[in-house]
Motif scaffolding. Structure first.
Motif, mmCIF file in Angstrom:
data_model
loop_
_atom_site.group_PDB
_atom_site.id
_atom_site.type_symbol
_atom_site.label_atom_id
_atom_site.label_comp_id
_atom_site.label_asym_id
_atom_site.label_seq_id
_atom_site.Cartn_x
_atom_site.Cartn_y
_atom_site.Cartn_z
ATOM 1 N N ASN A 149 -36.904 -101.129 41.323
ATOM 2 C CA ASN A 149 -35.824 -102.116 41.275
ATOM 3 C C ASN A 149 -34.489 -101.414 41.513
ATOM 4 O O ASN A 149 -34.000 -100.682 40.652
ATOM 5 N N ILE A 150 -33.919 -101.640 42.694
ATOM 6 C CA ILE A 150 -32.671 -100.969 43.066
ATOM 7 C C ILE A 150 -31.562 -102.003 43.189
ATOM 8 O O ILE A 150 -31.726 -103.035 43.842
ATOM 9 N N VAL A 151 -30.445 -101.717 42.536
ATOM 10 C CA VAL A 151 -29.266 -102.593 42.607
ATOM 11 C C VAL A 151 -28.159 -101.855 43.357
ATOM 12 O O VAL A 151 -27.854 -100.704 43.041
ATOM 13 N N LYS A 171 -38.804 -101.620 48.548
ATOM 14 C CA LYS A 171 -38.211 -101.726 47.224
ATOM 15 C C LYS A 171 -37.776 -103.162 46.937
ATOM 16 O O LYS A 171 -37.532 -103.950 47.847
ATOM 17 N N SER A 172 -37.661 -103.473 45.653
ATOM 18 C CA SER A 172 -37.084 -104.742 45.217
ATOM 19 C C SER A 172 -35.581 -104.521 45.072
ATOM 20 O O SER A 172 -35.152 -103.679 44.279
ATOM 21 N N VAL A 173 -34.790 -105.265 45.861
ATOM 22 C CA VAL A 173 -33.371 -104.937 45.986
ATOM 23 C C VAL A 173 -32.492 -106.119 45.593
ATOM 24 O O VAL A 173 -32.757 -107.266 45.966
ATOM 25 N N THR A 174 -31.426 -105.820 44.844
ATOM 26 C CA THR A 174 -30.407 -106.805 44.502
ATOM 27 C C THR A 174 -29.052 -106.287 44.980
ATOM 28 O O THR A 174 -28.715 -105.120 44.759
ATOM 29 N N LEU A 175 -28.289 -107.166 45.611
ATOM 30 C CA LEU A 175 -26.945 -106.818 46.081
ATOM 31 C C LEU A 175 -25.925 -107.639 45.293
ATOM 32 O O LEU A 175 -25.967 -108.867 45.301
ATOM 33 N N ILE A 176 -25.019 -106.944 44.609
ATOM 34 C CA ILE A 176 -24.013 -107.604 43.774
ATOM 35 C C ILE A 176 -22.631 -107.375 44.370
ATOM 36 O O ILE A 176 -22.304 -106.267 44.795
ATOM 37 N N ASP A 177 -21.816 -108.431 44.386
ATOM 38 C CA ASP A 177 -20.425 -108.277 44.821
ATOM 39 C C ASP A 177 -19.582 -109.355 44.163
ATOM 40 O O ASP A 177 -20.024 -110.496 43.986
ATOM 41 N N GLY A 203 -36.227 -111.003 51.515
ATOM 42 C CA GLY A 203 -36.545 -110.720 50.119
ATOM 43 C C GLY A 203 -35.452 -110.032 49.331
ATOM 44 O O GLY A 203 -35.677 -109.593 48.197
ATOM 45 N N ILE A 204 -34.259 -109.937 49.884
ATOM 46 C CA ILE A 204 -33.149 -109.313 49.167
ATOM 47 C C ILE A 204 -32.486 -110.356 48.269
ATOM 48 O O ILE A 204 -32.165 -111.454 48.717
ATOM 49 N N LYS A 205 -32.282 -110.010 47.019
ATOM 50 C CA LYS A 205 -31.652 -110.930 46.078
ATOM 51 C C LYS A 205 -30.144 -110.728 46.134
ATOM 52 O O LYS A 205 -29.649 -109.600 46.001
ATOM 53 N N LEU A 206 -29.403 -111.815 46.334
ATOM 54 C CA LEU A 206 -27.955 -111.747 46.418
ATOM 55 C C LEU A 206 -27.324 -112.300 45.144
ATOM 56 O O LEU A 206 -27.644 -113.409 44.718
ATOM 57 N N ALA A 207 -26.441 -111.508 44.554
ATOM 58 C CA ALA A 207 -25.681 -111.944 43.379
ATOM 59 C C ALA A 207 -24.208 -111.872 43.759
ATOM 60 O O ALA A 207 -23.492 -110.934 43.393
ATOM 61 N N LEU A 208 -23.765 -112.874 44.517
ATOM 62 C CA LEU A 208 -22.404 -112.885 45.035
ATOM 63 C C LEU A 208 -21.494 -113.685 44.117
ATOM 64 O O LEU A 208 -21.946 -114.593 43.419
ATOM 65 N N GLY A 209 -20.215 -113.342 44.128
ATOM 66 C CA GLY A 209 -19.274 -113.988 43.216
ATOM 67 C C GLY A 209 -19.515 -113.589 41.779
ATOM 68 O O GLY A 209 -19.146 -114.315 40.851
ATOM 69 N N GLU A 210 -20.101 -112.406 41.576
ATOM 70 C CA GLU A 210 -20.393 -111.912 40.236
ATOM 71 C C GLU A 210 -19.752 -110.546 40.036
ATOM 72 O O GLU A 210 -19.844 -109.667 40.897
#
Length: 453
Positions: A149-151, A171-177, A203-210
């Motif tokens: 799990n890579i962020v 990899k399981s990936v999350t992108l935060i911005d 399959g990339i998880k986006l956590a935008l506006g966070e």
């Protein structure tokens, strides 16, 4: 002539090599605090993703190559203070701790930039990494082998390229911005919407506006990233929030922007005589606005470094400014941009309009004719071109270099409409898509009075 150079990456290498060639009798001493020079940091994602197998190709010079030019390179040496009035500097050998002084006739400051690292709670946990230099890239590769799990924090070019590389490696990936869109500094929503859709499909998880608020860990290692909207499991975190210039050495001695970027003129001169600067430590003229801006790009750096050498003895060749032209490949999409986005133009107080076209890049009678998305931003009153963005499955990114020249030369939309481009069905249409954008923004013709008889 005694020349001291502080820092040896893109700008430094260009300045050093050209100075040595132009002035063979000069005594050139380079101070570099790392154990390597001239690393092509924009290749990190390619190296991490395995596309580049041999990292030696990411270095375009070495201490030995500089020595062959008669340059004295002091590796693992940190300059700890500079007196620009007295033309002296103090340096420390990082291996022995020895400190000594040196003098110079000309000083070249190419100290580059460093990643921004906010003081989040838990930031000192293991497996929270930066992505800037060669040692960083090797650590990322090593740590990623045992991480699932890579962020990635930060959805600029480096962050987006890294999440793609990790995804391709399974990899399981999350992108935060904190911004609501990826690549928001470079592209308008018409493009980022498609990019985000593509990333989610892969399959990339986006956590935008966070906004990241803290990191949690166990046994000294990071396990979770906490934001103001949620939490994300993480074996590995890469910080890619942005960069700030490394300019503490000259603080209070030369003119700078509020962020510390050194202001240079068109000859790469600082406000202090015989002190020159280039690369990520500098602010340069941004042609769409005509103002000094901080635009840390390798292309700007090598041009500026080369110009320092040309202008070291006397003003000789001017820098024409920059449009901040850049490109990126995200999965199957080829994307490039130059100048201001429509959003950025309006934020800058410009009365901007835009033309957006989607067209086949070549005639529909050809076996394939992929669509191209082109947006051109221009100033409403003057009709001056301010920026452009392009995206296609076909690599048409070189068209943005053409648009960069248009902006640099102050061209208007009606001039773009009738620029002489060749036509050949293998490559384009009789009206090139750049022409088509200009045609859509032609000024209105006067209305006739009365009726023709």
């Amino acid at each position: 002539m005694k020349v001291a150079v502080i820092g040896c990456t893109h700008a430094g290498t260009a300045a050093i090599v050209n100075t040595a060639k132009l002035y063979p009798d000069a005594e050139i001493t380079v101070y570099e605090r790392n154990d390597n020079i001239s690393f092509l940091s924009c290749g990190i994602a390619l190296y991490v993703g395995g596309m580049v197998k041999n990292p030696e190709g990411l270095f375009y010079s070495s201490p030995q190559q500089l020595a062959d030019l008669g340059v004295k390179t002091k590796m693992l040496h940190e300059v700890i203070s500079v007196d620009t009035n007295g033309k002296t500097l103090q340096a420390r050998n990082l291996q022995t701790g020895e400190q000594f002084s040196d003098t110079f006739d000309k000083l070249i400051v190419t100290t580059g930039s460093w990643p921004i690292v906010p003081k989040f709670e838990g930031i000192d946990l293991d497996n929270i990494l930066l992505s800037k230099n060669y040692n960083h890239s090797n650590t990322i590769i090593e740590k990623a082998q045992n991480a699932q799990n890579i962020v990635v924090v930060g959805a600029g070019y480096i962050g987006v390229e890294l999440v793609e590389a990790f995804q391709l490696n399974g990899k399981s990936v999350t992108l935060i911005d904190a911004e609501s869109r990826v690549l928001s500094k470079y592209l308008d929503a018409e493009y980022t919407d498609k990019i985000e859709r593509s990333m989610k499909e892969h399959g990339i998880k986006l956590a935008l506006g966070e906004k990241v608020t803290k990191f949690e860990g166990q046994d000294g290692k990071v396990t979770r990233v906490i934001t103001d909207h949620g939490q994300y499991e993480a074996d590995l975190v890469i910080m890619c929030i942005g960069f700030r210039p490394n300019t503490e050495l000259l603080k209070g001695q030369v003119d700078m922007l509020d962020n510390g970027a050194i202001i240079v003129d068109e000859y790469m001169r600082t406000s202090k005589p015989d002190v020159y600067a280039a690369g990520d430590s500098c602010a340069i003229i941004y042609n769409p606005t005509g103002k000094h801006s901080y635009i840390p790009l390798a292309t700007n750096a090598v041009r500026m470094g080369t110009l320092i050498a040309r202008n070291l003895l006397a003003p000789t060749v001017k820098y024409m400014g920059t449009q901040g032209t850049s490109g990126i490949k995200i999965f199957e999409d080829n994307i490039a941009a130059t100048g201001l986005t429509e959003t950025a133009a309006k934020d800058a107080g410009l009365d901007a309009e835009a033309v957006f076209i989607t067209d086949s890049y070549r005639p529909e009678f050809m076996p394939t004719h992929e669509p191209v998305m082109l947006k051109v931003v221009y100033e409403k009153n003057t009709r001056r071109i301010l920026g452009a963005q392009i995206m296609s499955k076909v690599d048409l990114t070189q068209s943005i270099n053409t648009m960069s020249v248009c902006i640099q030369n102050g061209m208007k939309m009606e001039e773009l409409a009738f620029v002489d481009f060749f036509f050949q069905p293998h490559y384009n249409k009789p009206w090139n898509f750049l022409n088509s954008a200009g045609l859509q923004a032609l000024p209105k013709v006067p209305e006739m009075e009365g009726t023709l008889v």
